[in-house]
Design an enzyme around this catalytic site. Structure first.
Site, short mmCIF file in Angstrom:
data_model
loop_
_atom_site.label_atom_id
_atom_site.label_comp_id
_atom_site.label_asym_id
_atom_site.label_seq_id
_atom_site.Cartn_x
_atom_site.Cartn_y
_atom_site.Cartn_z
N ASP A 185 6.57 -5.35 49.64
CA ASP A 185 7.93 -5.83 49.28
C ASP A 185 8.96 -4.70 49.46
OD1 ASP A 185 9.06 -7.88 46.96
OD2 ASP A 185 9.82 -6.01 46.49
N HIS A 191 2.91 -13.60 46.81
CA HIS A 191 3.79 -12.37 47.21
C HIS A 191 3.19 -11.07 46.98
CE1 HIS A 191 7.20 -10.05 48.26
NE2 HIS A 191 7.22 -9.75 46.98
#
Length: 320
Positions: free
Chosen positions: A102, A297
């Site tokens: 991320d 994610h």
């Protein structure tokens, strides 16, 4: 049995940083994203240590036991990569492999871009390296995606800060386990007149990779210090564009690996996937991207076994 230990060390950037670490051997730095902490690497620290590596996961600037300054302009990518590379002397290492997920991925890619002499290899999870574009990012986002795009929404001082801090447990349950609501074009937009958390459907059950104890850990880490400093990373998007002007069109040269979740919204739209085809122009030593099936994610938390295997394969293939 390998254990994870904790301590504070000084980065040459001047920041006292909390690190979680395990093992000894070649150094691997594990950089978390938003809104996480060292804890997102709990599955990798021990696995890397038991394979003969010194695995270190810091709380990055503004997070957890590290904390940081209040000034918004102190959260640029130059500050963040300086913090990370500044850990090497205190850890007794001349070089390191830098792994980021991320927001940690841009820090990892930037560290490799700026100091390839210090970075043996670089791994990005979820976020590919992107070339410096023709205009500041917020200007681009506003033109292409509008003011409701979540990164533009985050620019409002105090707004997302207060929403996310109101109930940290609910924030993490929603963001980690909820399902994002997307525009017809697959873009994460904040519903008009609502907040960031309204982008997600509330989960009824937790996925098998996330426990109540995990949620409690994340919530506790953010209860004391809130979300403003982590959000300041987003508030430097344009500043990063200006500061990185000297590296326009520069290549990321260390050996590199990209690990992506099949269902990750960061790379789920057609534009993002099309951009992956040109990555070798930016990072000529980048391996073919590794796609993880049935993965969203939160890559290293959702698929720890697969991520550990990929990391160890990459690490073991690096030259000394």
């Amino acid at each position: 049995m390998t254990t994870i230990t904790h301590r504070q060390i000084e980065s040459t950037s001047g920041l006292s940083m909390h690190i979680a670490e395990a093992g000894s051997g070649p150094l691997v730095l594990l950089l978390h994203g938003f809104p996480e902490s060292w804890y997102s690497w709990r599955h990798q620290l021990v696995a890397l240590a038991e394979a003969g590596y010194h695995a270190v996961a810091p709380d990055q600037r503004g997070y957890g036991g590290t904390g940081g300054p209040d000034e918004v302009d102190q959260y640029s990518l130059l500050h963040l990569s300086g913090d990370v590379l500044g850990l090497l002397p205190a850890l007794g290492a001349d070089r390191a492999v830098v792994v980021g997920h991320d927001w940690g991925a841009p820090v990892a890619w930037t560290s490799a871009l700026l100091r390839p002499d210090l970075v043996r290899g670089v791994v990005g999870l979820s976020v590919p390296p992107f070339p410096r574009g023709p205009m500041p990012l917020l200007q681009l986002f506003r033109q292409l995606l509008g003011d409701d795009y979540y990164m533009v929404h985050f620019q409002q001082p105090g707004v997302a800060d207060a929403e996310l801090a109101r109930d940290p447990y609910t924030t993490f349950r929603t963001v980690l386990a909820g399902r994002p609501r997307l525009s017809p074009d697959g873009i994460p937009l904040v519903p008009e007149g609502n907040g960031f958390l309204d982008m997600f459907t509330l989960p009824t059950d937790l996925p098998d990779w996330l426990t109540e104890d995990d949620l409690a850990h994340f919530a506790t880490e953010f209860t004391a210090n809130g979300f403003t400093r982590p959000l300041n990373w987003y508030r430097n998007l344009d500043r990063n564009w200006y500061l990185t002007a000297p590296w326009h069109n520069a290549q990321i040269l260390p050996p590199a690996l990209l690990i992506l979740g099949e269902h990750d919204l960061v790379v789920a739209n057609d534009g993002a996937r099309a951009g992956l085809a040109a990555l070798n122009e930016l990072a000529p030593n980048l391996a073919e991207p590794l796609w993880l099936p049935d993965c969203g994610h939160w890559t290293q938390q959702e698929k720890p076994k697969e991520v550990n295997q990929a990391l160890l394969g990459f690490l073991d293939g690096l030259a000394d």
